[in-house]
Enzyme design. Structure first.
Site, mmCIF file in Angstrom:
data_model
loop_
_atom_site.group_PDB
_atom_site.id
_atom_site.type_symbol
_atom_site.label_atom_id
_atom_site.label_comp_id
_atom_site.label_asym_id
_atom_site.label_seq_id
_atom_site.Cartn_x
_atom_site.Cartn_y
_atom_site.Cartn_z
ATOM 1 C CD GLU A 52 -2.345 1.730 0.332
ATOM 2 O OE1 GLU A 52 -2.479 2.919 0.100
ATOM 3 O OE2 GLU A 52 -2.978 1.207 -0.426
ATOM 4 C CB THR A 61 -12.242 4.787 -3.439
ATOM 5 O OG1 THR A 61 -11.565 5.645 -4.543
ATOM 6 C CG2 THR A 61 -13.567 4.855 -3.743
ATOM 7 C CB THR A 62 -11.714 2.102 1.200
ATOM 8 O OG1 THR A 62 -11.311 1.221 0.328
ATOM 9 C CG2 THR A 62 -12.164 1.397 2.478
ATOM 10 C CB ILE A 68 -25.159 2.189 0.109
ATOM 11 C CG1 ILE A 68 -25.225 3.582 0.488
ATOM 12 C CG2 ILE A 68 -26.273 1.343 -0.072
ATOM 13 C CD1 ILE A 68 -26.302 3.602 1.672
ATOM 14 C CG HIS A 70 -25.547 -0.110 -4.043
ATOM 15 N ND1 HIS A 70 -26.253 1.120 -3.755
ATOM 16 C CD2 HIS A 70 -24.095 0.647 -3.923
ATOM 17 C CE1 HIS A 70 -25.506 1.944 -3.739
ATOM 18 N NE2 HIS A 70 -24.313 1.973 -3.795
ATOM 19 C CE LYS A 271 -25.737 1.936 -7.335
ATOM 20 N NZ LYS A 271 -24.368 1.931 -8.330
ATOM 21 C CB CYS A 423 -13.046 11.118 21.473
ATOM 22 S SG CYS A 423 -14.240 11.886 20.381
ATOM 23 C CB CYS A 460 -15.632 19.276 18.665
ATOM 24 S SG CYS A 460 -14.612 18.258 19.399
ATOM 25 C CB CYS A 465 -10.450 14.079 21.345
ATOM 26 S SG CYS A 465 -10.880 13.857 19.437
#
Length: 523
Positions: A52, A61-62, A68, A70, A271, A423, A460, A465
């Site tokens: 990677e 993109t992930t 969704i 689909h 879509k 947080c 926030c 945090c």
């Protein structure tokens, strides 16, 4: 699979050394598709390296899509999209259960806002039935509003798709990667592919910074860069056009304003702009659709966000727009020609298997894509001998906010770090962040912590945090606070010798450690 030192020789004379790895399969790209492929390969007695280019998995993109799962009514029958969408949807419940990943079978609606759009709903229903989607039904606008009271009064009908759902894309990718690593896959982060050596019509090595990997097969799951990776092997019969989509994220306090993903009638290229809940309790609106030249353009625009808001409020006119807490953009890789997934062996090198063009429904199809890629590898000559000790399960990390008061009290009694809330918006504890920093897939960045724990995703947006997360990363990983990055590379959160954001103390040896301890005592 530990790396060795290769001697690089010319005419039997050693001229240098290079770090080298041996693999049966190199998977390029650790998005949800690449991680799913690596996890499936981990079932077998093969040496797998997942590479990677970024500092973490799930960073392309992930991490920036609609999340969704689909149903499968939209894709043209007979295409990869159609076949793998439906199969992927079938696989999701079991996959999510095995990996401890959030998934909700919510169903979805496609909403007709005018009588003339009802014919399109009928077309989608017929197409979905040809694709094998079960349970599709056209319902009236009144029945839709019984389920979703906030939907527009202009809605005259809707297509109900009961098999659709919602998930967390980055959570799934991280879970697949962790399970793959625990089953023997090697993960190389910060490792963009620099080139490939082809000999005799086959790829024999893959080069990344500081290392060369000898391999029998390569899987190209490189997202928006997949066409560039294919060209390294001599394949130039497809290209990827990046299409940008912008989104609004809404506060969790209105997360149940819409309980089911609501789609408009789709267009030829999208879509459409939807309104949908998320598995974490937020509400999402978007995306628009704009082709861009730069395959790394993730900027949001005033005009784009206005377009998203206009589309979302056509579906849900009373959407509380003041409760938006963030905006973002994601890129979809549109394959040309064909506009379908590009899956299978490369005509330029038969040991290169492509998994490219993973636009929507790429997230839905990911587990099915992995199975098709395995079949392609087997057909190309890779022996897939099952491992007797493969463990398909990955325990879900503990989320303090999901527990009962009694369960929380027991954890705090066992380890006081569970009682240190870092947080406040998302009730994320120090113990959760420490766990995230020491799991099988390395997490070294603020964004990595955010994706694994939700620290910084609340109203926030990390304002409270953020400094504490930086201090925890520095403490746990033994680095200076000014070395901590937002997302890897040069994205340092603090610059140079700076003041600690909470204490006003200068960072550095000794002072820095005391500052971190004081920060954590206040958390």
């Amino acid at each position: 699979m530990n790396p060795g030192i290769w001697a690089v020789c010319l005419d039997d004379t050693e001229v240098g050394t290079m770090r080298g790895y041996d693999a049966d399969v190199v998977v390029v790209g650790a998005g949800v598709v690449g991680c799913a492929i690596a996890r499936e390969l981990a079932r077998y007695d093969v040496r797998v390296i997942l590479v990677e280019k970024q500092a973490d998995v799930a960073t392309g993109t992930t991490k920036a899509n609609t999340a969704i799962v689909h149903a499968g009514y939209d894709a043209d029958p007979g295409t990869w999209k159609a076949k793998l969408n439906v199969r992927g949807t079938e696989l999701y419940p079991a996959l999510a259960a095995e990996l401890g990943v959030s998934f909700k079978n919510t169903g979805s609606f496609v909403v007709a806002l005018a009588p003339e759009q009802v014919d399109h709903l009928l077309e989608l229903k017929a197409r979905g039935e040809r694709n094998g989607v079960p349970g599709l039904e056209i319902i009236s606008g009144d029945r839709l509003r019984e389920r979703e009271p906030a939907v527009s009064r202009d809605a005259v009908a809707a297509l109900w798709a009961p098999t659709a759902g919602i998930t967390s894309p980055w959570e799934l990718a991280i879970a697949c990667a962790e399970n793959a690593v625990e089953n023997g896959v090697e993960l190389l982060l910060d490792s963009p592919v620099l080139g490939m050596q082809v000999a005799g019509g086959r790829i024999v090595t893959v080069s990344v910074p500081g290392a060369t990997i000898r391999t029998r097969f390569v899987v190209n799951a490189a997202g928006v860069d997949a066409d560039a990776v294919a060209r390294m092997a001599g394949q130039d019969d497809f290209s990827l056009a990046p299409r940008k989509g912008e989104y609004y994220v809404y506060d969790r306090r209105i997360g149940d304003f819409v309980r089911t993903p609501l789609f408009p009638v789709p267009t030829a290229v999208s879509k459409g702009i939807l309104v949908a809940p998320t598995v974490d309790g937020n509400l999402l609106a978007g995306p628009n659709s704009q082709e861009v030249e730069d395959c790394h353009d993730l900027g949001t625009t005033l005009s784009g966000l206005q377009e998203v808001l206009a589309g979302a409020t056509r579906l849900v006119p009373t959407l509380p727009i003041r409760d938006s807490i963030a905006t973002f953009a994601g890129l979809r890789a549109i394959a040309r020609p064909g506009n379908d997934f590009v899956i299978g062996p490369s005509p330029a090198a038969p040991n290169l298997i492509n998994a490219a063009g993973m636009q929507s429904p790429g997230l839905t199809a990911a587990p099915a894509v992995a199975l098709v890629v395995l079949d392609a590898l087997s057909d190309a000559g890779l022996d897939l001998i099952p491992k007797p000790d493969f463990n398909p399960y990955r325990a879900r990390p503990i989320r303090f906010s999901e527990l009962s008061r009694e369960e929380q009290a027991r954890l705090v009694a066992s380890d006081p770090r569970w009682g240190q809330i870092v947080c406040r918006c998302e009730t994320v504890t120090e113990a959760e962040i420490v766990d995230a920093l020491h799991r099988p897939v390395p997490c070294t960045t603020v964004d990595g912590v955010k994706r694994r724990t939700r620290a910084g995703t609340g109203r926030c947006q990390g304002g409270f945090c953020g400094p504490r997360v930086v201090a925890l990363i520095a403490r746990e990983l033994g680095m200076g606070m000014d070395e901590v990055t937002k997302k890897g590379g040069m994205s340092r959160v603090l610059a140079g010798r700076t003041k600690d954001p909470l204490l006003g103390q200068e960072t550095g040896v000794g002072a820095e450690e005391r500052a971190r301890e004081e920060v954590m005592s206040r958390a």
